[in-house]
Design a protein around this motif. Structure first.
Motif, PDB file in Angstrom:
ATOM      1  N   ARG B  97      37.301  37.665  27.513  1.00  0.00           N
ATOM      2  CA  ARG B  97      37.643  37.154  29.317  1.00  0.00           C
ATOM      3  C   ARG B  97      36.588  36.402  29.803  1.00  0.00           C
ATOM      4  O   ARG B  97      35.557  36.086  29.283  1.00  0.00           O
ATOM      5  CB  ARG B  97      37.550  38.251  30.244  1.00  0.00           C
ATOM      6  N   GLU B  99      35.115  35.090  32.399  1.00  0.00           N
ATOM      7  CA  GLU B  99      34.486  35.413  33.101  1.00  0.00           C
ATOM      8  C   GLU B  99      32.940  36.171  32.551  1.00  0.00           C
ATOM      9  O   GLU B  99      32.226  35.760  32.721  1.00  0.00           O
ATOM     10  CB  GLU B  99      34.691  36.249  34.377  1.00  0.00           C
ATOM     11  N   GLU B 129      38.079  34.902  36.743  1.00  0.00           N
ATOM     12  CA  GLU B 129      38.040  36.264  36.634  1.00  0.00           C
ATOM     13  C   GLU B 129      39.940  36.440  37.562  1.00  0.00           C
ATOM     14  O   GLU B 129      40.618  36.394  36.953  1.00  0.00           O
ATOM     15  CB  GLU B 129      37.620  37.163  37.583  1.00  0.00           C
ATOM     16  N   ARG B 130      39.576  35.540  38.318  1.00  0.00           N
ATOM     17  CA  ARG B 130      41.368  35.043  39.797  1.00  0.00           C
ATOM     18  C   ARG B 130      41.888  35.150  38.943  1.00  0.00           C
ATOM     19  O   ARG B 130      43.357  35.235  39.127  1.00  0.00           O
ATOM     20  CB  ARG B 130      40.701  34.306  40.598  1.00  0.00           C
ATOM     21  N   THR B 131      42.151  33.535  37.713  1.00  0.00           N
ATOM     22  CA  THR B 131      43.595  33.786  37.020  1.00  0.00           C
ATOM     23  C   THR B 131      43.310  33.944  36.041  1.00  0.00           C
ATOM     24  O   THR B 131      44.064  33.301  34.993  1.00  0.00           O
ATOM     25  CB  THR B 131      42.862  32.030  36.912  1.00  0.00           C
ATOM     26  N   SER B 132      42.503  34.922  35.405  1.00  0.00           N
ATOM     27  CA  SER B 132      42.544  35.866  33.615  1.00  0.00           C
ATOM     28  C   SER B 132      42.707  34.828  32.628  1.00  0.00           C
ATOM     29  O   SER B 132      43.959  35.437  32.252  1.00  0.00           O
ATOM     30  CB  SER B 132      43.941  36.525  34.429  1.00  0.00           C
ATOM     31  N   ASP B 134      41.382  34.272  29.376  1.00  0.00           N
ATOM     32  CA  ASP B 134      40.974  34.411  28.066  1.00  0.00           C
ATOM     33  C   ASP B 134      41.235  33.175  26.725  1.00  0.00           C
ATOM     34  O   ASP B 134      41.950  32.424  27.390  1.00  0.00           O
ATOM     35  CB  ASP B 134      41.222  35.721  27.626  1.00  0.00           C
TER      36      ASP B 134
END
Lengths: 147, 143
Positions: B97, B99, B129-132, B134
């Protein structure tokens, strides 16, 4: 079907050689083209129109980076082609006035290894790495470093 | 090697292009530049260097942070393996991920980071994180 101007996975574009001022070739990967184009019509046009413009009509070409630690550890030697295009594009691909106080930058690295460059033509072949970058370099800095 | 004409290149880009309405936040590893480019919005952007690891992208329309460039990914992966071996447990289904990469970048700072840089990292981690978003963990194993 790839055209004649394509090596596997890459397209060859014309550019000005920073050393000689003669014409040279720069490669851009299909992956890079695809990644940029998928974002918006505007970014596709930036890459499709402003990148060749900058490579062929740079106002300045810088060699190396201002911060040593930013150099690619695998092989140093970046060229930064700068231009002030007469227009920009919004996200819908509509032509807009250029952004004031900003220059359009294209970063190109030298051929890193024989495996990457094998069969790609002249030894000076280079790769476009970061094809659509902008920076708000101020005018004074820009003028002082013009080549 | 035949050089592609400017017109042909522009046409090729337009054939590949998608409208901004179909944009999805994404991260893309560029092996030529050894960098990960992350974009959360399709806005035109300008950029500002934060440090040797991160350059931040700001929207030309709103001035907000909308993405970044993580530079020297091979070097980062090596440093992660040496200094933060526990980082590998954050890898799931061979994906990292984004983030986590930003947080790791902060933790790997050699000197006390400037407040402005911390803000940039935190903002990027929050957007990632908000947009996920990776990226493939193979980048780390390639180091």
């Amino acid at each position: 079907m790839p055209s004649e101007s394509e090596t596997p996975g890459r397209v060859t574009l014309r550019a000005i050689d920073p050393q000689s001022g003669e014409a040279t070739e720069v490669l851009i990967s299909h992956r890079r083209m695809h990644a940029v184009a998928q974002r918006s019509l505007g970014q596709a046009k930036e890459c499709g129109i402003l990148v060749p413009h900058t490579l062929q009509h740079p106002t300045a070409i810088f060699e190396g980076l201002r911060k040593d630690e930013d150099e690619d550890q695998r092989a140093p030697g970046w060229y930064c082609y700068c231009s002030k295009p007469p227009y920009s594009f919004d996200e819908n691909g509509e032509e807009q006035p250029p952004y004031p106080g900003q220059v359009f930058l294209v970063f190109v690295n030298r051929k890193r290894s024989p495996t990457i460059g094998a069969g790609l033509g002249p030894a000076k072949a280079m790769l476009v790495c970061l094809s659509t970058m902008k920076n708000d370099l101020n005018e004074e800095h820009y003028e002082n470093h013009e080549q | 090697m035949k050089i592609m004409s400017n017109d042909e290149f522009a046409k090729r880009m337009m054939l590949l292009a998608k409208p901004a309405s179909e944009f999805k936040p994404s991260a893309y590893y560029d092996s030529d530049g050894d960098c990960i480019e992350f974009l959360a919005k399709p806005d035109p952007f300008y950029e500002e260097r934060v440090d040797d690891l991160v350059t931040v992208y700001y929207s030309q329309k709103t001035g907000e942070v909308i993405g970044s460039l993580i530079k020297g990914v091979s070097k980062l992966a090596k440093r992660l393996a040496q200094k933060l071996p526990g980082f590998m447990i954050t890898i799931e289904d061979r994906r990292i991920r984004l983030e986590h990469l930003f947080l790791a970048g902060m933790w790997l700072q050699k000197s006390e980071p400037q407040a402005i840089n911390v803000l940039a990292y935190k903002k990027l981690a929050e957007i990632a994180e908000r947009t996920s978003v990776d990226v493939s963990a193979e980048l780390c194993s390639a180091a």
